[in-house]
Scaffold this active site. Sequence first.
Site, PDB file in Angstrom:
ATOM      1  N   SER A   1      50.577  13.227 -54.477  1.00  0.00           N
ATOM      2  CA  SER A   1      49.301  13.488 -55.128  1.00  0.00           C
ATOM      3  C   SER A   1      49.073  12.461 -56.243  1.00  0.00           C
ATOM      4  CB  SER A   1      49.263  14.930 -55.630  1.00  0.00           C
ATOM      5  OG  SER A   1      47.955  15.307 -55.972  1.00  0.00           O
TER       6      SER A   1
ATOM      7  N   ASP B   1      45.453  18.769 -45.462  1.00  0.00           N
ATOM      8  CA  ASP B   1      45.356  18.702 -46.920  1.00  0.00           C
ATOM      9  C   ASP B   1      44.005  19.281 -47.343  1.00  0.00           C
ATOM     10  OD1 ASP B   1      45.019  17.793 -49.649  1.00  0.00           O
ATOM     11  OD2 ASP B   1      46.556  16.280 -49.275  1.00  0.00           O
TER      12      ASP B   1
ATOM     13  N   HIS C   1      48.262  20.293 -49.025  1.00  0.00           N
ATOM     14  CA  HIS C   1      48.455  19.272 -50.046  1.00  0.00           C
ATOM     15  C   HIS C   1      49.904  19.260 -50.564  1.00  0.00           C
ATOM     16  CE1 HIS C   1      47.321  16.287 -52.869  1.00  0.00           C
ATOM     17  NE2 HIS C   1      47.632  17.010 -53.910  1.00  0.00           N
TER      18      HIS C   1
END
Length: 526
Positions: free
Chosen positions: A196, A423, A459
Amino acid sequence: MFLKTLTSLVLAATASALATTPAVEARVCSPRHIAPPSIPDGLVLNLSTVPASYNYTGSETTGTVDPSILHFCNVTVTYTHPGKNDTIHTTVWLPFANWNGRLQGSGGGGYATRSDDTKLGDAVVKNYSVVATDGGHAVVSQTSTTWSLDADNNVNMALLEDFAYIALADAATIGKQISHSFYGRPPRHAYWNGCSTGGRQGLILAQRFPTAYNGIMAAAPAINWPSFLVAEYWPQFVMNQLQTYPATCVTDAITAATIEACDALDGVSDGVISSPDLCDFDPRTLVGTPAHNCTPAQNITRKDAEVVRRTWEGLRAANGSFLWYGLNPGAPLSRGASSLAHTTCTSSTNCTGTPFPISADWIKQFVLQDPSFDLTSFVPGDLDRILASSKARYNHIIGTDNPDLSAFKRAGGKMITWHGLADQLIFPKGTEQYYRRVEARDPTLRDFYRFFEAPGVYHCHDGPGAFPTDPLSAVVDWVENGMAPESIDAKTADGSERVLCPYPLVAVYQGGDVRDKASYECAKGY
Ligand SMILES: *[C@@H]1O[C@H](CO)[C@@H](O)[C@H](O)[C@H]1NC(C)=O
Ligand SMILES: *[C@@H]1O[C@H](CO)[C@@H](O)[C@H](O)[C@H]1NC(C)=O
Ligand SMILES: *[C@@H]1O[C@H](CO)[C@@H](O)[C@H](O)[C@H]1NC(C)=O
Ligand SMILES: *[C@@H]1O[C@H](CO)[C@@H](O)[C@H](O)[C@H]1NC(C)=O
Ligand SMILES: *[C@@H]1O[C@H](CO)[C@@H](O)[C@H](O)[C@H]1NC(C)=O
Ligand SMILES: *[C@@H]1O[C@H](CO)[C@@H](O)[C@H](O)[C@H]1NC(C)=O
Ligand SMILES: *[C@@H]1O[C@H](CO)[C@@H](O)[C@H](O)[C@H]1NC(C)=O
Ligand SMILES: *[C@@H]1O[C@H](CO)[C@@H](O)[C@H](O)[C@H]1NC(C)=O
């Protein structure tokens, strides 16, 4: 000089080979034995040390539970860049015993430049020394309100630059020097590890500081930051325009029907859409059918279906032209506050929109510089202008989309990116686009950079799909043994095995046990 070297050699022998005792630990883990680092344009204010015992209870990312008490020297370097009015705390954890000779740089998440201590524990339990930086602001991931604007609503550009890249380059320098000073020899290799924001950090290091790390694991990267953070608001804008706010039970019903329709397109029915691009399911076919788990029972409306369709389509200009990507079919649309079409409801027919906080914060703090702005007041055309302003002002700082990785390649660096295709926050298509742009400049990019898509993974972790079990070790093997990863091993939460293939290859079922990775081979298409 000779004496200093000898002393550090003796200390190194004490610290890394012999069984340590509290007395030895206190002696080696002391500012008297660890030289303050020299940081480009930086001034060290303090170096503090604590011999630490840390109760490590296992990795959140891989779900493995491997509790152990870790013993290490906990070093904190506090420094500033004179003239910038910043104060940065950089942490280095140095295992007392069994150092593997490698430094790990540990990435952050959201607006946090570093993660919490568990990620540092993930590194120390594998015998790395590890460095992480707070980037000069509080380690808070969902908002920037404590640092992004001053009393006059001016953006704190110094802290934005620290967050974007400067503190990251500093941390590599600090981690290497402190490891060298503590062990009496420099790390043999340095690796970046992040997802991320941590993935974005890995890529900006490769782009701007090509010698900072030998190997980089940059997952679900928050690259294209000024673009995708605006595009993350799109589902909320669509809901406001339609004046319809589907409850989670409604969007979940649409996602479940989508997965059912497209699951088998890859030849395996496992609750995962492996190729979202082949899935042309139209949510409008569900209009008038019941959303089963809503209480009381409720039928899917035309507007509900439209919210989903346009969330998949992605940010569009008022004139309909493409501005940025949307989510893949199969990604959850409303999964706690961390999702893009999230709603908050008093009942399943009475909901309001709940924007993803990081996206709302970016637009209000950095683009509009007005923390009290009401985002629901946007009319068609406003997001076009917000996106244009976001990119014009911030892409050169934090866009992290420079496709020129030639200096990293020349330095011998190796990098892996993986991205979950389900995601729910960062659009995998943005990562695909970046990879193709790198490839357009350098068709031999697979010699040093490989990209793996992970079907059905949310994610960074979770989801029905198989997530990589140890992608960092694939980077280490590539750097140290020249073993380029032809595939990487992955596992679902319930133990089913898969392989992930280097893009654009995909894992094609060959027959046999669907839960066994040996039943799959990397091939050009399903
Ligand atoms: C350095 O940090 C330590 C630990 O936080 C603190 O006790 C000490 O006073 C600090 N020294 C200076 C010079 O600021
Ligand atoms: C490491 O040191 C810092 C600064 O003194 C402190 O805040 C932190 O709690 C310490 N962590 C551990 C695990 O000892
Ligand atoms: C470490 O943490 C676990 C889980 O919280 C706990 O059960 C255990 O007692 C702790 N061990 C020590 C030595 O503190
Ligand atoms: C420096 O930063 C502090 C907060 O960290 C702030 O209170 C102060 O006003 C800043 N000074 C200047 C000159 O910007
Ligand atoms: C860490 O070092 C210890 C002692 O050499 C070793 O038993 C352990 O396997 C190492 N851990 C890893 C992940 O390499
Ligand atoms: C849902 O639609 C069906 C017909 O498709 C209808 O019989 C049913 O009453 C509707 N349910 C609700 C709660 O509106
Ligand atoms: C549509 O709008 C976008 C963004 O405002 C603009 O860049 C583009 O030129 C427009 N396209 C057409 C065909 O008018
Ligand atoms: C709907 O929710 C709002 C709060 O968002 C509340 O004020 C209102 O009373 C609710 N209406 C009904 C019919 O439950």
